[in-house]
Design an enzyme around this catalytic site. Structure first.
Site, PDB file in Angstrom:
ATOM      1  N   ASP A  39       0.801  -1.228   0.023  1.00  0.00           N
ATOM      2  CA  ASP A  39      -0.538   0.205  -0.125  1.00  0.00           C
ATOM      3  C   ASP A  39       1.123   1.108  -0.032  1.00  0.00           C
ATOM      4  O   ASP A  39       0.869   2.288   0.808  1.00  0.00           O
ATOM      5  CB  ASP A  39      -1.160  -0.002   1.321  1.00  0.00           C
ATOM      6  CG  ASP A  39      -1.398  -1.364   1.188  1.00  0.00           C
ATOM      7  OD1 ASP A  39      -1.872  -1.809   0.065  1.00  0.00           O
ATOM      8  OD2 ASP A  39      -2.070  -1.511   2.323  1.00  0.00           O
ATOM      9  N   GLU A 210     -11.382  -1.575  -3.487  1.00  0.00           N
ATOM     10  CA  GLU A 210     -10.746  -0.195  -2.484  1.00  0.00           C
ATOM     11  C   GLU A 210      -9.825   0.114  -3.501  1.00  0.00           C
ATOM     12  O   GLU A 210      -9.338   0.518  -4.240  1.00  0.00           O
ATOM     13  CB  GLU A 210     -10.218  -1.422  -1.414  1.00  0.00           C
ATOM     14  CG  GLU A 210      -9.146  -2.368  -1.610  1.00  0.00           C
ATOM     15  CD  GLU A 210      -8.875  -3.808  -0.742  1.00  0.00           C
ATOM     16  OE1 GLU A 210      -9.992  -3.948   0.494  1.00  0.00           O
ATOM     17  OE2 GLU A 210      -8.121  -4.980  -1.214  1.00  0.00           O
TER      18      GLU A 210
END
Length: 319
Positions: A39, A210
Site C-alpha cells: 500500500d 478499494e
C-alpha cells in the site's frame, strides 16, 4: 491539480534490482535496497524521497522507506512505534500495525491519513497526522477524521487526499462493503465538512473494490481503484482499474462508458508473469505511479513498483 504524495508490508527484507536506467526515462524504475512494502504512498521533500506503507505484520506502526535518488531505498524508523491510546476508544481490538497511509502536501503542511482496523471488519477509523517537515520526524496528532461501525455500509480505511481544480481538499476512502466513498474536507482542519458520496462499487457488491486514488488532469478527475484478492503472494488476483469524470463527485465512467457505480472500470494493470497482484496505487505530480506487487521470483514477497505515468491521445493513463 496533481497532489504531492508518498510511498505507502509483510515478511522479510529483500534486495531487488530492476533494469538499470535513469528513473525519468525508464519504464520500470531501477530499484535497489529495501523495497518491501504494501500500500505505498510517495512524496518528495527537497531532494529526499519517502515511501509510507502498511506496517509489517507483528510490528507496530507505519512502515517508512527513504531514498536520496528514487532508486536506492533504505528502511527508516516507523511512524507510531507506540499506539496512541485514543484509538482503542473506537477500535478496542485493532491491529498493532497500521494500514494504507496516504501522504500529501497542502497549504504548507504534509498531511498523512492512515487506517486503524482489524482484518475483515468495518469497525475502522481513518486518522490524521501532519508536519511541516517529514525529515524532522516530528508529527502532530490531528486525531480522528472519520470512522465506521457495523451499522455503516462502508469501511473507513484507505483514505486518499485529493485537491480539486479549485484548490479544495476532499478525501476518498473505502474497501469492500458498498465500495468507494468521497467527502469534502475543511481546508483548515482537513476533516469532513459535508456529505458522503458513493463513486465506485462492484456489481452486486461482489468482492473487493478499494484503495481509491484520484487525480485531476486536463478537465478530468481520474479514479484509480484496486479490486479482487490482495495479500496472497503469487496467488493474489489483485488488479487496478481506472475511470474518469468531469466532476470530482462523479459519475465516473470507464473507456466503454460504463458507470463505476455499476462495476465499470478499465483495467490499468493486471500484473505479469513476475509481478503478481499489483495494486494500491499512488500518483505523484500526474507523471509517476507507485504500487505494490508480489514477486514470483522471490516467493511472492510484496515489493514497491515505480513507473513513469504516461497519457494517450484520448487522455487515458498508460505506463
Amino acid at each position: 491539480m496533481g497532489k504531492s504524495k508518498t510511498f505507502s508490508v509483510l515478511i522479510f527484507t529483500l534486495f531487488i534490482t530492476f533494469s538499470a536506467g535513469n528513473p525519468a526515462l525508464a519504464s520500470n524504475w531501477s530499484l535497489t535496497g529495501d523495497t518491501l512494502i504494501h500500500d505505498p504512498s510517495i512524496i518528495k521533500e527537497g531532494n529526499t524521497w519517502y515511501t509510507f506503507g502498511t506496517g509489517l505484520v507483528g510490528e507496530n506502526g507505519i512502515r517508512v522507506l527513504r531514498s536520496e535518488n528514487g532508486n536506492e531505498w533504505n528502511k527508516a524508523p516507523n511512524v507510531f512505534p507506540t499506539s496512541p491510546s485514543w484509538w482503542k476508544d473506537y477500535i478496542p481490538y485493532h491491529e498493532s500495525n497500521q494500514w494504507a497511509p496516504d501522504i500529501s502536501y497542502y497549504n504548507g503542511r504534509y498531511w498523512m491519513y492512515y487506517s486503524v482496523s482489524s482484518f475483515g471488519s468495518n469497525t475502522s477509523l481513518i486518522g490524521l497526522l501532519s508536519t511541516t517537515s517529514i525529515t524532522s520526524g516530528q508529527w502532530r496528532d490531528d486525531g480522528l477524521v472519520i470512522r465506521s461501525t457495523t451499522a455503516n455500509n462502508y469501511n473507513a480505511i484507505d483514505g486518499d487526499l485529493v485537491i480539486d481544480k479549485d484548490g479544495n481538499p476532499w478525501l476518498s476512502f473505502g474497501s469492500f462493503w458498498s465500495g468507494i466513498k468521497l467527502t469534502r474536507l475543511d481546508e483548515n482542519t482537513m476533516k469532513p465538512t459535508g456529505s458522503i458520496y458513493s463513486i465506485a462499487s462492484r456489481p452486486n457488491n461482489n468482492g473487493a473494490v478499494e484503495a481509491p486514488n484520484i487525480i485531476f488532469r486536463n478537465g478530468y478527475y481520474y479514479l484509480f481503484v484496486s479490486f479482487d484478492n490482495c495479500c496472497q503472494g503469487v496467488n493474489s488476483t489483485y488488479k487496478m482499474a481506472v475511470g474518469r469524470s468531469t466532476s470530482i463527485a462523479g459519475p465516473y465512467y470507464d473507456k466503454n462508458g460504463m458507470n463505476r457505480m455499476n462495476g465499470g472500470g478499465t483495467i490499468f494493470d493486471a500484473g505479469n508473469d513476475r509481478w503478481k497482484g499489483p495494486g494500491h496505487s499512488d500518483i505523484l505530480n500526474n507523471n509517476i505511479i507507485v504500487r505494490h506487487a508480489y514477486d514470483a521470483l522471490a516467493n511472492g514477497s510484496p515489493n514497491l513498483l515505480i513507473n513513469d505515468l504516461n497519457w494517450d491521445s484520448q487522455g487515458w493513463p498508460t505506463y
